[in-house]
Design a protein around this motif. Structure first.
Motif, PDB file in Angstrom:
ATOM      1  N   VAL A 145       0.855  -1.188   0.000  1.00 28.55           N
ATOM      2  CA  VAL A 145       0.000   0.000   0.000  1.00 28.55           C
ATOM      3  C   VAL A 145       0.896   1.245   0.000  1.00 28.55           C
ATOM      4  O   VAL A 145       1.846   1.319   0.779  1.00 28.55           O
ATOM      5  CB  VAL A 145      -0.896   0.030   1.265  1.00 28.55           C
ATOM      6  N   VAL A 146       0.617   2.165  -0.910  1.00 29.17           N
ATOM      7  CA  VAL A 146       1.381   3.418  -0.924  1.00 29.17           C
ATOM      8  C   VAL A 146       0.411   4.599  -0.939  1.00 29.17           C
ATOM      9  O   VAL A 146      -0.750   4.444  -1.320  1.00 29.17           O
ATOM     10  CB  VAL A 146       2.296   3.543  -2.169  1.00 29.17           C
ATOM     11  N   THR A 147       0.891   5.750  -0.507  1.00 34.58           N
ATOM     12  CA  THR A 147       0.073   6.954  -0.619  1.00 34.58           C
ATOM     13  C   THR A 147       0.552   7.731  -1.845  1.00 34.58           C
ATOM     14  O   THR A 147       1.695   7.567  -2.280  1.00 34.58           O
ATOM     15  CB  THR A 147       0.212   7.855   0.616  1.00 34.58           C
ATOM     16  N   ALA A 148      -0.320   8.572  -2.404  1.00 39.79           N
ATOM     17  CA  ALA A 148       0.073   9.321  -3.609  1.00 39.79           C
ATOM     18  C   ALA A 148      -0.691  10.628  -3.711  1.00 39.79           C
ATOM     19  O   ALA A 148      -1.787  10.773  -3.166  1.00 39.79           O
ATOM     20  CB  ALA A 148      -0.197   8.479  -4.858  1.00 39.79           C
ATOM     21  N   ASN A 149      -0.044  11.557  -4.378  1.00 38.47           N
ATOM     22  CA  ASN A 149      -0.714  12.787  -4.798  1.00 38.47           C
ATOM     23  C   ASN A 149      -0.452  12.881  -6.300  1.00 38.47           C
ATOM     24  O   ASN A 149       0.674  13.159  -6.716  1.00 38.47           O
ATOM     25  CB  ASN A 149      -0.124  13.978  -4.047  1.00 38.47           C
ATOM     26  N   SER A 150      -1.465  12.633  -7.085  1.00 37.35           N
ATOM     27  CA  SER A 150      -1.241  12.508  -8.529  1.00 37.35           C
ATOM     28  C   SER A 150      -1.120  13.836  -9.245  1.00 37.35           C
ATOM     29  O   SER A 150      -0.877  13.862 -10.442  1.00 37.35           O
ATOM     30  CB  SER A 150      -2.392  11.722  -9.167  1.00 37.35           C
ATOM     31  N   VAL A 151      -1.342  14.931  -8.530  1.00 39.19           N
ATOM     32  CA  VAL A 151      -1.315  16.210  -9.245  1.00 39.19           C
ATOM     33  C   VAL A 151      -0.161  17.107  -8.783  1.00 39.19           C
ATOM     34  O   VAL A 151      -0.135  18.278  -9.126  1.00 39.19           O
ATOM     35  CB  VAL A 151      -2.667  16.951  -9.120  1.00 39.19           C
TER      36      VAL A 151
END
Ligand SMILES: Nc1nc2c(ncn2[C@@H]2O[C@H](COP(=O)(O)OP(=O)(O)OP(=O)(O)O)[C@@H](O)[C@H]2O)c(=O)[nH]1
Ligand SMILES: [Mg+2]
Length: 632
Positions: free
Chosen positions: A160-166
């Motif tokens: 599981v990873v966290t992300a900010n796609s923008v």
């Protein structure tokens, strides 16, 4: 190490790997796809932006590239609407020409993780290896939501990873995870145990998701209420509708008034080029081609680029802000009264840009009857290709004065034309419901209201650039080709020796125009309009370039097209042509996409037929009424 340097064993051959992005609607899958692959697919803050499968190649920090597929959002593999079927089929390997993906990238919105986590649990049954991406982590953090990725990973048994796609660097953790997986070798898929869940399974899975959230997600005591506070006004049954109307109104005023200086500038630019050609290219066929077909014709359409971009600026800002789903909510009652499904709003709204993506967006509607009604009326929404035609005629015939001190009369007429499109769409759908589906009740629909987000300038700029490119491409291809055709028809054959009439009257164009006159004279159209209408089937803007070319070849090239029309047409003819353009079944691409999406030529012919009848009758009435009132 670059992946291409050494021949690698099967597990490390990432080029062949296929990674599929799956998740609920509006959780940022396409934003993630764009960030991974450098693509520029359309994103928007509402559900159902993506309705088909898109493929790209992601380059990882290690240098490896892997194939990535973006998919329409879905809450479950138990697909109902055609867009969800695409996702189900790709994930289960039922999509033609595509094998099962090697790895699923399951995306959840970290600020509202429930449906994403539930989907991740359902997808586990497919046996496919997966990585869970908790996207929009910036929003979750801002709201004080804490995500325990270790607990999620332990319970689900997947990375599981966290992300900010923008944001730049927002995918670092995902990149590292993907490289680590490639280095270890992608696990073999387990047996596929997925079967369509029934109601009891769904209840169980919701409870399991609740337990998972209780364990891994900490929500703040006081949830963020800005969205709720704003919505109390914007979703109010009265204020909300008033706000929507004012917004639309400002939009059309802006399209008219803000664009004017830019349009003048482009016009002046073409004027200079035209002057140069007139001075340096000897008079004759080459000069006529450059002046009448290229500059007057195609140039005459390009002038409208600023207006189209201003309209899109509004649409893109509102999309990114998250207002569109609110507008759908507000319109639901009105649309429902006319027999349209609440989900029809987004497809109809997309049709303001162009009916083709609008009709495709109808895939989000699961019920065939409602989807067909939406497809049937989508071409009545005012697509951006009508803007040049409307603007040209309005500027030539409607005085540029103000009403009540501030409202531009021209903007008002433009607003009226858009409103006429919307009202007629409601009318046609009510009629279709009455004729075909009177007895079937409309199923209820659930609407996801996304949280408001500040529009991101970069994504708006990319959206505008994409639209501008598409418009310029159309101008350079279809519109150019058809304008050249009209120029050829208007130029050849030459007038016979000793002819007394203007040469164009001996051309093929005049012959074709006269042939069509019996159908078009009753609605006030002259032969020049007739000539522009037939090639105009390829694209609506060709009416503008075609008229410019026909009049220019006819010797009227000295003044602007608007002035030429004002001198040659009556107001009744102008109004009749405006009404024609509200309804006319005018572009082949739209008809072709109706045939494909509705699954049969009969729907295409039905659309063509009803639109033609409406156009002809509307123009007939308008013309004769205007003549009666003294505008003939
Ligand atoms: N702040 C923030 N916004 C994001 C993030 N990811 C996506 N967005 C925004 O969220 C909205 C939805 O993004 P999309 O990529 O269109 O979502 P999607 O999952 O592809 O939606 P559908 O195709 O409709 O299923 C857009 O306005 C994006 O700009 C993120 O990590 N942080
Ligand atoms: Mg998408």
């Amino acid at each position: 190490m670059d992946c291409c340097d050494t021949p690698a064993p099967a597990a490390a051959r990432p080029d062949d790997l296929r990674l599929a992005i799956v998740g609920p609607p509006n959780c940022g899958k396409t934003a993630l796809f764009n960030a991974l692959t450098g693509s520029r697919q359309h994103v928007g803050n509402y559900s159902g932006v993506t309705v088909e499968r898109k493929a790209g190649l992601a380059k990882l920090p290690s240098g490896a590239s892997i194939g990535v597929i973006d998919l329409p959002g879905t809450h479950s593999l138990r697909a109902r609407s055609p867009d969800e079927v695409v996702t189900r089929d790709v994930v289960l390997g039922r999509h033609h020409n595509e094998r099962v993906p090697d790895l699923l990238l399951v995306v959840a919105d970290a600020s509202a993780p429930r449906s994403g986590l539930r989907l991740a649990m359902e997808l586990a049954a497919t046996g496919l290896p997966m990585v869970l991406v908790m996207n929009m982590i910036d929003i979750a953090r801002h709201r004080g939501i804490e995500i325990d990725t270790n607990a999620l990973s332990e319970t689900l048994g997947v990375p599981v990873v966290t992300a900010n796609s923008v944001r730049k660097g927002g995918l670092d953790a995902l990149h590292a995870e993907l490289d680590a997986i490639l280095a270890r070798g992608v696990p073999e898929p387990g047996p596929n145990l997925w079967s369509p869940p029934d109601a009891a399974d769904l209840r169980l899975s919701h409870r399991a998701a609740d337990r998972l959230i209780a364990r891994a997600v900490t929500e703040p005591e006081l949830p963020d209420t800005l969205t709720n506070r704003v919505d109390r006004v914007l979703l109010h049954p009265v204020f909300g509708l008033v706000f929507l109307l004012v917004l639309l109104f400002v939009m059309f005023q802006a399209v008219f008034t803000w664009a004017a200086p830019l349009m003048d500038l482009i016009d002046a630019g073409f004027g200079v080029v035209g002057g140069f050609v007139a001075a340096h290219v000897p008079e004759g066929i080459v000069q006529s081609f450059l002046l009448d077909a290229v500059i007057a014709g195609v140039g005459g359409v390009l002038v409208f680029l600023p207006q189209i971009l201003i309209l899109f600026l509004f649409i893109l800002l509102l999309e990114d802000l998250g207002y569109m789903a609110r507008a759908a909510f507000l319109m639901d009652k009105i649309m429902g009264g006319a027999g349209l499904h609440g989900r029809a709003f987004i497809p109809l709204l997309s049709s303001f840009a162009c009916a083709v993506p609008g009709i495709m967006a109808a895939r989000v509607i699961d019920n065939r009857r409602d989807r067909l009604t939406t497809i049937l009326v989508a071409p009545l929404m005012t697509c951006s290709a009508r803007i040049p035609v409307y603007t040209l005629i309005i500027s030539a015939f409607i005085p540029a004065r103000h009403v009540l001190g501030v409202l531009s009369l021209q903007g008002l007429v433009m607003f009226g034309l858009y409103a006429a499109g919307i009202v007629s769409a409601l009318g046609v759908s009510a009629a279709a419901k009455f004729m075909f589906w009177r007895r079937e009740p409309s199923p209820p629909f659930m609407l996801d209201l996304p949280d408001y987000k500040l529009p991101r300038p970069r994504s708006v700029a990319i959206g505008l650039a994409t639209r501008a490119k598409a418009f310029l491409k159309r101008a350079g291809t279809t519109i150019f080709a058809m304008t050249v055709l009209i120029w050829l028809l208007a130029t050849f054959p030459f007038a016979p020796a000793g002819a007394t009439e203007p040469p164009i009257l001996y051309s093929f164009a005049a012959m074709i125009g006269h042939l069509l006159e019996p159908i078009l004279t009753p609605i006030g159209f002259n032969w020049q309009i007739a000539v522009a209408l037939v090639p105009g089937m390829a694209a609506r803007e060709i009416a503008v370039s075609g008229l410019a070319t026909v009049y220019a070849v006819g010797g009227d090239s000295t003044s602007a097209l608007g002035a030429i029309l004002a001198a040659n047409w009556s107001l009744a003819t102008a109004l009749s042509l405006l009404v024609w353009y509200i309804f006319a079944p005018q572009c082949i691409s739209t008809l072709a996409v109706i045939r494909r999406e509705a699954g049969g030529a009969r729907w295409m012919w039905l659309t063509f037929g009803y639109m033609f009848v409406l156009a002809w009758m509307g123009s007939f009435l308008t013309y004769h009424l205007a003549v009666l009132l003294g505008a003939g």
